[in-house]
Design an enzyme around this catalytic site. Structure first.
Site, mmCIF file in Angstrom:
data_model
loop_
_atom_site.group_PDB
_atom_site.id
_atom_site.type_symbol
_atom_site.label_atom_id
_atom_site.label_comp_id
_atom_site.label_asym_id
_atom_site.label_seq_id
_atom_site.Cartn_x
_atom_site.Cartn_y
_atom_site.Cartn_z
ATOM 1 C CG ASP A 61 -2.003 1.087 1.065
ATOM 2 O OD1 ASP A 61 -3.067 0.766 0.510
ATOM 3 O OD2 ASP A 61 -1.771 2.247 1.472
ATOM 4 C CE1 TYR A 67 -5.790 8.677 2.073
ATOM 5 C CE2 TYR A 67 -3.986 8.366 0.541
ATOM 6 C CZ TYR A 67 -5.319 8.219 0.861
ATOM 7 O OH TYR A 67 -6.171 7.618 -0.023
HETATM 8 O O1 CP3 Z 1 -3.446 -5.760 -6.255
HETATM 9 C C1 CP3 Z 1 -3.537 -4.781 -5.520
HETATM 10 O O2 CP3 Z 1 -4.563 -4.486 -4.910
HETATM 11 C C2 CP3 Z 1 -2.295 -3.935 -5.396
HETATM 12 C C3 CP3 Z 1 -1.962 -3.494 -4.044
HETATM 13 C C4 CP3 Z 1 -2.304 -2.062 -3.655
HETATM 14 C C5 CP3 Z 1 -2.980 -1.703 -2.439
HETATM 15 N N1 CP3 Z 1 -2.947 -0.345 -2.338
HETATM 16 C C6 CP3 Z 1 -3.512 -2.617 -1.396
HETATM 17 C C7 CP3 Z 1 -4.828 -2.198 -0.832
HETATM 18 C C8 CP3 Z 1 -1.944 -0.889 -4.306
HETATM 19 C C9 CP3 Z 1 -1.255 -0.711 -5.658
HETATM 20 C C10 CP3 Z 1 -2.363 0.190 -3.463
HETATM 21 C C11 CP3 Z 1 -2.078 1.605 -3.765
HETATM 22 C C12 CP3 Z 1 -2.824 2.646 -3.050
HETATM 23 N N2 CP3 Z 1 -3.275 2.655 -1.740
HETATM 24 C C13 CP3 Z 1 -3.142 3.909 -3.606
HETATM 25 C C14 CP3 Z 1 -2.712 4.356 -4.994
HETATM 26 C C15 CP3 Z 1 -3.560 3.772 -6.063
HETATM 27 C C16 CP3 Z 1 -4.965 4.256 -6.091
HETATM 28 O O3 CP3 Z 1 -5.848 3.404 -6.079
HETATM 29 O O4 CP3 Z 1 -5.194 5.463 -6.135
HETATM 30 C C17 CP3 Z 1 -3.842 4.643 -2.634
HETATM 31 C C18 CP3 Z 1 -4.414 6.020 -2.794
HETATM 32 C C19 CP3 Z 1 -3.918 3.853 -1.453
HETATM 33 C C20 CP3 Z 1 -4.548 4.195 -0.149
HETATM 34 C C21 CP3 Z 1 -5.680 3.289 0.107
HETATM 35 N N3 CP3 Z 1 -5.539 2.008 0.615
HETATM 36 C C22 CP3 Z 1 -7.067 3.489 -0.161
HETATM 37 C C23 CP3 Z 1 -7.661 4.762 -0.713
HETATM 38 C C24 CP3 Z 1 -7.734 2.311 0.156
HETATM 39 C C25 CP3 Z 1 -9.204 2.043 -0.094
HETATM 40 C C26 CP3 Z 1 -10.054 1.594 0.981
HETATM 41 C C27 CP3 Z 1 -11.141 0.694 0.388
HETATM 42 O O5 CP3 Z 1 -11.369 -0.367 0.935
HETATM 43 O O6 CP3 Z 1 -11.805 1.100 -0.588
HETATM 44 C C28 CP3 Z 1 -6.770 1.396 0.649
HETATM 45 C C29 CP3 Z 1 -7.012 0.040 1.106
HETATM 46 C C30 CP3 Z 1 -6.381 -1.025 0.268
HETATM 47 N N4 CP3 Z 1 -5.066 -1.085 -0.080
HETATM 48 C C31 CP3 Z 1 -7.041 -2.151 -0.276
HETATM 49 C C32 CP3 Z 1 -6.064 -2.890 -0.943
HETATM 50 C C33 CP3 Z 1 -6.206 -4.199 -1.658
HETATM 51 C C34 CP3 Z 1 -8.561 -2.388 -0.138
HETATM 52 C C35 CP3 Z 1 -9.096 -3.743 -0.060
HETATM 53 C C36 CP3 Z 1 -8.989 -4.460 1.257
HETATM 54 O O7 CP3 Z 1 -9.401 -3.906 2.307
HETATM 55 O O8 CP3 Z 1 -8.556 -5.597 1.213
#
Ligand code: CP3
Length: 322
Positions: free
Chosen positions: A51, A128
Site C-alpha cells: 500500500d 494523507y
Molecule cells: O493488487 C492490488 O490491490 C495492489 C496493491 C495495492 C494496495 N494499495 C492494497 C490495498 C496498491 C497498488 C495500493 C495503492 C494505493 N493505496 C493507492 C494508490 C492507487 C490508487 O488506487 O489510487 C492509494 C491512494 C492507497 C490508499 C488506500 N488504501 C485506499 C484509498 C484504500 C481504499 C479503501 C477501500 O477499501 O476502498 C486502501 C485500502 C487497500 N489497499 C485495499 C487494498 C487491496 C482495499 C481492499 C482491502 O481492504 O482488502
C-alpha cells in the site's frame, strides 16, 4: 490497478483472516496475492501487493487501513515540528519484507509476467499525513501548503527522498518497472501543481533515471495539467477517463507511453458494453506502440472477476499482431 485487492474471490478469502498490512508484512502471503491476478485474470503484469502508506510505518508514522475508507493516521502532521520528526526511510531495515516478497514473486512468476513496484507520490502521501484520513476537499493539506510553506517543503522533500530510495531498493530487489501513484493530485490547480508539487515528483523521477526500468507516472483528474505532469517526469503516463486517450496522448507527446483511460465503473456494465468501451480506447490508439491497456483508476469492489478475465481476453485478441 488494484488487481488483487477488493474484488478477486481468492483474495477476499485470504482477507477474511488477514488485514491488508498483515498480508504486506508476510512475504509468502504477499507473493501469493501478488501473483494471483496473472494466474486468475491473465493480465500481462503483476503489481506488488503493498500500500502507498506501508513504508510510512518505517518513517515513524502510526497508521491503520480501514476497509471501505482507506488509511487513517493516529497523529497527523500539522506543522514544521511534526514534519521534521518524520524519519527518513531506510528500505532495507525498515521494510525488508517488501524486498523479500519481491524476490519471492519473481521466482513464482518465473518470467511469465513482469513485476511492477510502486510508491505513493509526495503530494498524495502528504495529503494523507496531514488530513489524517481520506479527504474530499484537501483543505488541511492545502492550508499547510499556503500558510506554512516551510513545513510543506520539509515534508515534501523528505517524502521525495524516502520514496526515491524505496523505489530504488525495489528495483535492486528485482522489480521490472516502477509506478508512482499521485492519486489525489487532481484536486490542485495547474499553478499550485507547478509550485508545490512538481519539483518534488521531479526529484523522484530524476533519481530513478539511471535505474534502467520504465517509470510510470500515475494521477487522476489531471487533464488540466498533463503538460506539467510530463515535466515532472516519467516514461509512461496514466490518464483517467475524463479525457479521450488520443487527446491526452497528443498533449503528452508521442515520445512517451500511455496507460489507463477505462472508467473503473465501466467494469460494472454488461460484457458487450465493456468491450465497446475497450474497443473505443483501442480505436484511439490507432495501432501506435507505447499503449498499455489499463483502467484509469483502481478496480471497484463491485467488479466481477469474470468480466475482468473476459476483458483481458478481448484486449489480447484485438491487439495480437499476427
Ligand atoms: O493488487 C492490488 O490491490 C495492489 C496493491 C495495492 C494496495 N494499495 C492494497 C490495498 C496498491 C497498488 C495500493 C495503492 C494505493 N493505496 C493507492 C494508490 C492507487 C490508487 O488506487 O489510487 C492509494 C491512494 C492507497 C490508499 C488506500 N488504501 C485506499 C484509498 C484504500 C481504499 C479503501 C477501500 O477499501 O476502498 C486502501 C485500502 C487497500 N489497499 C485495499 C487494498 C487491496 C482495499 C481492499 C482491502 O481492504 O482488502
Amino acid at each position: 490497478m488494484r488487481q488483487a485487492g477488493r474484488f478477486l474471490p481468492e483474495y477476499r478469502k485470504i482477507r477474511e483472516k488477514h488485514e491488508v498490512l498483515a498480508i504486506c508484512r508476510d512475504p509468502e502471503l504477499c507473493a501469493k496475492v501478488t501473483a494471483m491476478p496473472v494466474e486468475v485474470l491473465g493480465v500481462d503484469a503483476a503489481i506488488m501487493f503493498a500500500d502507498i502508506m506501508l513504508p510510512l510505518e518505517g518513517m515513524g508514522v502510526k497508521l491503520k487501513i480501514e476497509e471501505g475508507i482507506g488509511p487513517i493516521i493516529s497523529e497527523p502532521i500539522t506543522n514544521s515540528r511534526s514534519a521534521n520528526a518524520l524519519q527518513k526511510l531506510d528500505a532495507a531495515s525498515d521494510v525488508p519484507f517488501v524486498l523479500d516478497a519481491i524476490r519471492l514473486v519473481k521466482k513464482i512468476l518465473n518470467g511469465k509476467a513482469p513485476l511492477i513496484g510502486f510508491s505513493g507520490a509526495p503530494f498524495t502521501i502528504a495529503s494523507y499525513l496531514i488530513e489524517g484520513r481520506p479527504s474530499r476537499d484537501f483543505a488541511k493539506a492545502k492550508s499547510v501548503m499556503y500558510r506554512d510553506p516551510k513545513a510543506w517543503h520539509v515534508l515534501m522533500e523528505k517524502l521525495a527522498d524516502s520514496m526515491a530510495s524505496y523505489l530504488q531498493a525495489q528495483v535492486d530487489a528485482g522489480v521490472d518497472a516502477v509506478q508512482v501513484f499521485d492519486s489525489w493530485v487532481g484536486c490542485l490547480s495547474p499553478q499550485d501543481y507547478r509550485q508545490y508539487v512538481l519539483p518534488y515528483s521531479q526529484r523522484i523521477f530524476k533519481r530513478l533515471e539511471k535505474s534502467g526500468v520504465p517509470r510510470v507516472h500515475f494521477g487522476t483528474g489531471t487533464s488540466n495539467f498533463l503538460e506539467e505532469m510530463r515535466m515532472a517526469g516519467g516514461d509512461v503516463f496514466s490518464v483517467d477517463w475524463r479525457i479521450p486517450l488520443d487527446v491526452a496522448w497528443r498533449r503528452l507527446g508521442y515520445d512517451v507511453a500511455v496507460q489507463g483511460n477505462l472508467d473503473p465503473a465501466a467494469m460494472l456494465a454488461d460484457i458487450d458494453l465493456v468491450k465497446a468501451f475497450a474497443g473505443d480506447i483501442l480505436g484511439r490508439v490507432k495501432g501506435r506502440t507505447g499503449h498499455i491497456f489499463n483502467l484509469g483508476h483502481g478496480m471497484l469492489p463491485e467488479a466481477s472477476a469474470e468480466t475482468a478475465a473476459e476483458l483481458v481476453k478481448f484486449v489480447h485478441e484485438s491487439t495480437r499482431s499476427e
